[in-house]
Design a protein around this motif. Structure first.
Motif, PDB file in Angstrom:
ATOM      1  N   UNK A  62       0.819  -1.207   0.000  1.00 30.16           N
ATOM      2  CA  UNK A  62       0.000   0.000   0.000  1.00 30.16           C
ATOM      3  C   UNK A  62       0.857   1.263   0.000  1.00 30.16           C
ATOM      4  N   UNK A  63       0.283   2.316  -0.574  1.00 29.11           N
ATOM      5  CA  UNK A  63       0.823   3.659  -0.425  1.00 29.11           C
ATOM      6  C   UNK A  63       0.363   4.197   0.918  1.00 29.11           C
ATOM      7  N   UNK A  64       1.285   4.783   1.668  1.00 27.93           N
ATOM      8  CA  UNK A  64       0.990   5.302   3.001  1.00 27.93           C
ATOM      9  C   UNK A  64       1.262   6.803   3.010  1.00 27.93           C
ATOM     10  N   UNK A  65       0.332   7.575   3.551  1.00 30.47           N
ATOM     11  CA  UNK A  65       0.538   9.017   3.659  1.00 30.47           C
ATOM     12  C   UNK A  65       0.513   9.426   5.118  1.00 30.47           C
ATOM     13  N   UNK A 125       5.345  17.286  -1.128  1.00 30.29           N
ATOM     14  CA  UNK A 125       5.033  18.690  -1.368  1.00 30.29           C
ATOM     15  C   UNK A 125       3.624  18.872  -1.897  1.00 30.29           C
ATOM     16  N   UNK A 126       3.143  17.911  -2.686  1.00 30.60           N
ATOM     17  CA  UNK A 126       1.793  17.973  -3.224  1.00 30.60           C
ATOM     18  C   UNK A 126       1.395  16.589  -3.698  1.00 30.60           C
ATOM     19  N   UNK A 127       0.082  16.376  -3.894  1.00 30.62           N
ATOM     20  CA  UNK A 127      -0.386  15.085  -4.391  1.00 30.62           C
ATOM     21  C   UNK A 127       0.120  14.810  -5.797  1.00 30.62           C
ATOM     22  N   UNK A 128       0.527  15.854  -6.502  1.00 34.78           N
ATOM     23  CA  UNK A 128       1.087  15.665  -7.841  1.00 34.78           C
ATOM     24  C   UNK A 128       2.285  14.743  -7.845  1.00 34.78           C
ATOM     25  N   UNK A 129       3.044  14.742  -6.741  1.00 34.77           N
ATOM     26  CA  UNK A 129       4.200  13.843  -6.627  1.00 34.77           C
ATOM     27  C   UNK A 129       3.745  12.385  -6.704  1.00 34.77           C
ATOM     28  N   UNK A 130       2.606  12.090  -6.097  1.00 34.78           N
ATOM     29  CA  UNK A 130       2.119  10.715  -6.053  1.00 34.78           C
ATOM     30  C   UNK A 130       1.568  10.248  -7.393  1.00 34.78           C
ATOM     31  N   UNK A 131       1.265  11.184  -8.268  1.00 36.96           N
ATOM     32  CA  UNK A 131       0.755  10.835  -9.586  1.00 36.96           C
ATOM     33  C   UNK A 131       1.868  10.497 -10.576  1.00 36.96           C
ATOM     34  N   UNK A 132       3.108  10.725 -10.178  1.00 41.91           N
ATOM     35  CA  UNK A 132       4.230  10.583 -11.106  1.00 41.91           C
ATOM     36  C   UNK A 132       4.761   9.158 -11.215  1.00 41.91           C
ATOM     37  N   UNK A 133       4.431   8.295 -10.241  1.00 44.89           N
ATOM     38  CA  UNK A 133       5.027   6.964 -10.219  1.00 44.89           C
ATOM     39  C   UNK A 133       3.995   5.902  -9.829  1.00 44.89           C
ATOM     40  N   UNK A 134       4.235   4.682 -10.301  1.00 47.49           N
ATOM     41  CA  UNK A 134       3.568   3.509  -9.748  1.00 47.49           C
ATOM     42  C   UNK A 134       4.339   3.061  -8.509  1.00 47.49           C
ATOM     43  N   UNK A 135       3.692   2.285  -7.652  1.00 50.33           N
ATOM     44  CA  UNK A 135       4.422   1.576  -6.612  1.00 50.33           C
ATOM     45  C   UNK A 135       4.237   0.083  -6.857  1.00 50.33           C
ATOM     46  N   UNK A 146       1.240  -4.124  -8.340  1.00 53.01           N
ATOM     47  CA  UNK A 146       1.583  -2.806  -8.877  1.00 53.01           C
ATOM     48  C   UNK A 146       0.350  -1.920  -8.760  1.00 53.01           C
ATOM     49  N   UNK A 147       0.528  -0.713  -8.255  1.00 51.78           N
ATOM     50  CA  UNK A 147      -0.598   0.184  -8.075  1.00 51.78           C
ATOM     51  C   UNK A 147      -0.261   1.623  -8.408  1.00 51.78           C
ATOM     52  N   UNK A 148      -1.308   2.411  -8.593  1.00 56.90           N
ATOM     53  CA  UNK A 148      -1.179   3.849  -8.864  1.00 56.90           C
ATOM     54  C   UNK A 148      -2.418   4.520  -8.294  1.00 56.90           C
ATOM     55  N   UNK A 149      -2.272   5.746  -7.808  1.00 55.69           N
ATOM     56  CA  UNK A 149      -3.402   6.405  -7.157  1.00 55.69           C
ATOM     57  C   UNK A 149      -4.563   6.630  -8.123  1.00 55.69           C
ATOM     58  N   UNK A 150      -4.295   6.658  -9.440  1.00 55.80           N
ATOM     59  CA  UNK A 150      -5.402   6.845 -10.386  1.00 55.80           C
ATOM     60  C   UNK A 150      -6.384   5.671 -10.351  1.00 55.80           C
ATOM     61  N   UNK A 192      10.478  -9.605   0.690  1.00 52.66           N
ATOM     62  CA  UNK A 192       9.630  -8.603   0.048  1.00 52.66           C
ATOM     63  C   UNK A 192      10.398  -7.301  -0.130  1.00 52.66           C
ATOM     64  N   UNK A 193      10.232  -6.692  -1.315  1.00 53.54           N
ATOM     65  CA  UNK A 193      10.843  -5.405  -1.611  1.00 53.54           C
ATOM     66  C   UNK A 193       9.782  -4.475  -2.175  1.00 53.54           C
ATOM     67  N   UNK A 194       9.752  -3.257  -1.664  1.00 58.08           N
ATOM     68  CA  UNK A 194       8.782  -2.258  -2.111  1.00 58.08           C
ATOM     69  C   UNK A 194       9.482  -1.188  -2.938  1.00 58.08           C
ATOM     70  N   UNK A 195       8.897  -0.909  -4.101  1.00 59.36           N
ATOM     71  CA  UNK A 195       9.495   0.038  -5.039  1.00 59.36           C
ATOM     72  C   UNK A 195       8.556   1.213  -5.301  1.00 59.36           C
ATOM     73  N   UNK A 196       9.158   2.394  -5.340  1.00 64.01           N
ATOM     74  CA  UNK A 196       8.491   3.601  -5.818  1.00 64.01           C
ATOM     75  C   UNK A 196       9.114   3.913  -7.178  1.00 64.01           C
ATOM     76  N   UNK A 197       8.354   3.654  -8.243  1.00 61.28           N
ATOM     77  CA  UNK A 197       8.961   3.701  -9.556  1.00 61.28           C
ATOM     78  C   UNK A 197      10.006   2.610  -9.672  1.00 61.28           C
ATOM     79  N   UNK A 198      11.224   2.991 -10.014  1.00 60.88           N
ATOM     80  CA  UNK A 198      12.302   2.015 -10.134  1.00 60.88           C
ATOM     81  C   UNK A 198      13.207   1.976  -8.912  1.00 60.88           C
ATOM     82  N   UNK A 199      12.850   2.723  -7.871  1.00 60.00           N
ATOM     83  CA  UNK A 199      13.702   2.839  -6.688  1.00 60.00           C
ATOM     84  C   UNK A 199      13.161   1.992  -5.534  1.00 60.00           C
TER      85      UNK A 199
END
Length: 207
Positions: A62-65, A125-135, A146-150, A192-199
Protein backbone atom coordinates in the motif's frame (compact mmCIF):
# COMPACT_ATOMS: atom_id res chain seq x y z
CA UNK A 1 12.22 11.93 7.26
CA UNK A 2 11.08 11.06 10.78
CA UNK A 3 7.35 10.73 11.38
CA UNK A 4 6.06 10.23 14.92
CA UNK A 5 3.11 7.90 14.48
CA UNK A 6 -0.08 8.33 16.48
CA UNK A 7 -3.14 6.76 14.80
CA UNK A 8 -2.91 4.22 11.96
CA UNK A 9 -5.95 4.41 9.68
CA UNK A 10 -6.39 1.87 6.88
CA UNK A 11 -8.71 1.90 3.85
CA UNK A 12 -10.17 -1.45 2.87
CA UNK A 13 -11.12 -2.41 -0.69
CA UNK A 14 -9.97 0.85 -2.29
CA UNK A 15 -8.99 -0.83 -5.57
CA UNK A 16 -11.80 -2.40 -7.60
CA UNK A 17 -9.78 -5.38 -8.84
CA UNK A 18 -8.62 -6.21 -5.32
CA UNK A 19 -12.18 -6.21 -3.99
CA UNK A 20 -13.20 -8.50 -6.82
CA UNK A 21 -10.28 -10.91 -6.39
CA UNK A 22 -11.42 -11.61 -2.81
CA UNK A 23 -15.07 -11.91 -3.83
CA UNK A 24 -16.09 -8.71 -2.02
CA UNK A 25 -18.53 -6.05 -3.11
CA UNK A 26 -17.00 -2.81 -4.35
CA UNK A 27 -17.70 -0.27 -1.55
CA UNK A 28 -19.78 2.86 -2.06
CA UNK A 29 -18.00 4.73 0.74
CA UNK A 30 -14.56 4.27 2.31
CA UNK A 31 -14.15 1.25 4.58
CA UNK A 32 -11.94 2.39 7.45
CA UNK A 33 -10.28 0.22 10.07
CA UNK A 34 -7.40 0.80 12.47
CA UNK A 35 -4.16 -0.90 13.37
CA UNK A 36 -2.36 -0.25 16.67
CA UNK A 37 0.67 2.00 16.33
CA UNK A 38 2.66 -0.91 17.82
CA UNK A 39 2.00 -2.83 14.57
CA UNK A 40 4.21 -0.37 12.68
CA UNK A 41 7.83 -1.46 12.19
CA UNK A 42 10.50 -0.23 9.77
CA UNK A 43 11.00 -1.93 6.40
CA UNK A 44 14.76 -1.75 6.72
CA UNK A 45 15.85 -5.23 5.66
CA UNK A 46 14.97 -6.79 8.98
CA UNK A 47 13.56 -10.28 9.49
CA UNK A 48 9.97 -10.09 10.71
CA UNK A 49 8.40 -12.50 13.18
CA UNK A 50 4.73 -12.97 12.31
CA UNK A 51 2.06 -15.12 14.05
CA UNK A 52 2.35 -18.87 13.60
CA UNK A 53 -0.37 -21.51 13.54
CA UNK A 54 -3.24 -19.17 12.66
CA UNK A 55 -3.67 -20.03 8.99
CA UNK A 56 -2.62 -18.08 5.91
CA UNK A 57 -1.01 -14.67 6.22
CA UNK A 58 -1.41 -12.49 3.13
CA UNK A 59 0.67 -9.53 1.96
CA UNK A 60 -1.02 -6.30 0.81
CA UNK A 61 1.26 -3.54 -0.51
CA UNK A 62 0.00 0.00 0.00
CA UNK A 63 0.82 3.66 -0.43
CA UNK A 64 0.99 5.30 3.00
CA UNK A 65 0.54 9.02 3.66
CA UNK A 66 1.39 10.96 6.82
CA UNK A 67 -0.56 13.87 8.29
CA UNK A 68 1.63 16.85 9.09
CA UNK A 69 -0.91 19.21 10.64
CA UNK A 70 -4.27 19.00 12.33
CA UNK A 71 -7.12 18.85 9.84
CA UNK A 72 -9.53 21.75 9.62
CA UNK A 73 -12.80 21.67 7.64
CA UNK A 74 -12.22 22.31 3.94
CA UNK A 75 -8.45 21.74 4.19
CA UNK A 76 -6.86 20.29 1.07
CA UNK A 77 -4.88 17.08 1.28
CA UNK A 78 -1.91 19.01 -0.11
CA UNK A 79 -1.97 21.19 2.99
CA UNK A 80 -2.78 18.43 5.47
CA UNK A 81 -0.30 15.76 4.35
CA UNK A 82 3.44 16.11 4.81
CA UNK A 83 5.05 12.81 3.78
CA UNK A 84 4.52 9.48 2.08
CA UNK A 85 5.94 5.98 2.26
CA UNK A 86 5.12 2.44 1.20
CA UNK A 87 3.89 -0.27 3.52
CA UNK A 88 2.60 -3.80 3.76
CA UNK A 89 -0.72 -4.57 5.43
CA UNK A 90 -0.08 -8.13 6.61
CA UNK A 91 -3.39 -9.93 7.18
CA UNK A 92 -4.30 -13.17 8.91
CA UNK A 93 -6.67 -14.12 6.10
CA UNK A 94 -8.22 -17.23 7.68
CA UNK A 95 -8.79 -15.35 10.92
CA UNK A 96 -10.31 -12.44 9.01
CA UNK A 97 -12.72 -14.76 7.18
CA UNK A 98 -14.02 -16.10 10.49
CA UNK A 99 -14.36 -12.59 11.93
CA UNK A 100 -16.27 -11.39 8.86
CA UNK A 101 -18.73 -14.27 9.12
CA UNK A 102 -19.36 -13.42 12.78
CA UNK A 103 -19.60 -9.69 12.10
CA UNK A 104 -16.72 -9.02 14.47
CA UNK A 105 -14.02 -6.32 14.16
CA UNK A 106 -10.89 -7.15 12.17
CA UNK A 107 -8.36 -6.26 14.87
CA UNK A 108 -7.21 -9.84 15.49
CA UNK A 109 -6.55 -10.29 11.77
CA UNK A 110 -4.98 -6.90 11.08
CA UNK A 111 -3.50 -5.53 14.30
CA UNK A 112 -0.89 -8.05 15.42
CA UNK A 113 2.75 -7.10 16.04
CA UNK A 114 4.69 -6.23 12.86
CA UNK A 115 1.43 -6.20 10.86
CA UNK A 116 2.21 -2.79 9.36
CA UNK A 117 5.85 -2.48 8.23
CA UNK A 118 6.60 0.85 6.54
CA UNK A 119 9.49 2.21 4.46
CA UNK A 120 11.18 5.50 5.42
CA UNK A 121 8.93 8.50 4.79
CA UNK A 122 9.68 10.94 1.99
CA UNK A 123 8.59 14.60 1.96
CA UNK A 124 5.32 15.22 0.13
CA UNK A 125 5.03 18.69 -1.37
CA UNK A 126 1.79 17.97 -3.22
CA UNK A 127 -0.39 15.08 -4.39
CA UNK A 128 1.09 15.67 -7.84
CA UNK A 129 4.20 13.84 -6.63
CA UNK A 130 2.12 10.71 -6.05
CA UNK A 131 0.76 10.83 -9.59
CA UNK A 132 4.23 10.58 -11.11
CA UNK A 133 5.03 6.96 -10.22
CA UNK A 134 3.57 3.51 -9.75
CA UNK A 135 4.42 1.58 -6.61
CA UNK A 136 5.15 -2.14 -6.70
CA UNK A 137 5.91 -5.12 -4.50
CA UNK A 138 8.41 -7.84 -5.35
CA UNK A 139 8.20 -11.22 -3.66
CA UNK A 140 11.44 -13.22 -3.96
CA UNK A 141 12.45 -11.04 -6.90
CA UNK A 142 9.16 -11.37 -8.81
CA UNK A 143 6.65 -8.54 -9.09
CA UNK A 144 3.35 -9.52 -7.48
CA UNK A 145 1.59 -6.15 -7.09
CA UNK A 146 1.58 -2.81 -8.88
CA UNK A 147 -0.60 0.18 -8.07
CA UNK A 148 -1.18 3.85 -8.86
CA UNK A 149 -3.40 6.40 -7.16
CA UNK A 150 -5.40 6.85 -10.39
CA UNK A 151 -6.78 3.33 -9.82
CA UNK A 152 -8.14 4.08 -6.35
CA UNK A 153 -11.91 4.00 -5.92
CA UNK A 154 -11.72 6.86 -3.42
CA UNK A 155 -9.17 9.63 -3.96
CA UNK A 156 -6.73 10.64 -1.27
CA UNK A 157 -8.64 13.91 -0.80
CA UNK A 158 -11.86 11.95 -0.32
CA UNK A 159 -10.18 9.63 2.18
CA UNK A 160 -8.67 12.53 4.15
CA UNK A 161 -12.02 14.32 4.33
CA UNK A 162 -13.91 11.15 5.26
CA UNK A 163 -11.56 10.12 8.07
CA UNK A 164 -11.40 13.68 9.44
CA UNK A 165 -15.18 14.05 9.53
CA UNK A 166 -15.93 10.65 11.04
CA UNK A 167 -12.95 9.99 13.33
CA UNK A 168 -10.72 13.04 13.46
CA UNK A 169 -7.36 13.54 11.78
CA UNK A 170 -4.28 15.21 13.15
CA UNK A 171 -0.52 15.50 13.12
CA UNK A 172 1.13 12.12 13.56
CA UNK A 173 -1.65 10.09 11.98
CA UNK A 174 -0.83 7.89 9.00
CA UNK A 175 -3.16 6.38 6.41
CA UNK A 176 -2.71 3.09 4.54
CA UNK A 177 -4.64 4.00 1.38
CA UNK A 178 -5.56 0.51 0.11
CA UNK A 179 -3.97 -2.32 -1.86
CA UNK A 180 -4.12 -3.15 -5.57
CA UNK A 181 -4.87 -6.62 -6.92
CA UNK A 182 -2.33 -9.43 -6.55
CA UNK A 183 -2.37 -10.13 -2.81
CA UNK A 184 -1.36 -13.60 -1.74
CA UNK A 185 0.03 -15.83 1.01
CA UNK A 186 3.48 -15.68 2.55
CA UNK A 187 5.81 -18.47 3.64
CA UNK A 188 8.85 -18.57 5.86
CA UNK A 189 11.92 -17.21 4.07
CA UNK A 190 10.00 -14.98 1.64
CA UNK A 191 11.70 -11.69 0.87
CA UNK A 192 9.63 -8.60 0.05
CA UNK A 193 10.84 -5.41 -1.61
CA UNK A 194 8.78 -2.26 -2.11
CA UNK A 195 9.50 0.04 -5.04
CA UNK A 196 8.49 3.60 -5.82
CA UNK A 197 8.96 3.70 -9.56
CA UNK A 198 12.30 2.01 -10.13
CA UNK A 199 13.70 2.84 -6.69
CA UNK A 200 13.62 0.29 -3.87
CA UNK A 201 12.36 1.98 -0.70
CA UNK A 202 12.62 -0.90 1.75
CA UNK A 203 12.57 -4.65 2.24
CA UNK A 204 11.97 -7.41 4.77
CA UNK A 205 12.29 -11.15 5.11
CA UNK A 206 9.76 -13.41 6.81
CA UNK A 207 11.17 -15.53 9.63
Amino acid sequence: MNVEIRNVYCVGRNYKLHAEELGNDVPTEPMIFLKPSHAVVPLDGATLELPQGKGDIHFEAELVVAVGRNYEPGMSADTCLSAFALGIDFTLRDVQSVLKKKGHPWTAAKGFKSAAPVTPFLPLESLGVLEQQDFSLLKNGQEVQRGHIRDMIFSIQHIVDYIAIHYGLGEGDIIFTGTPAGVGPITSGDRFELFWGSDCQGSCTIA
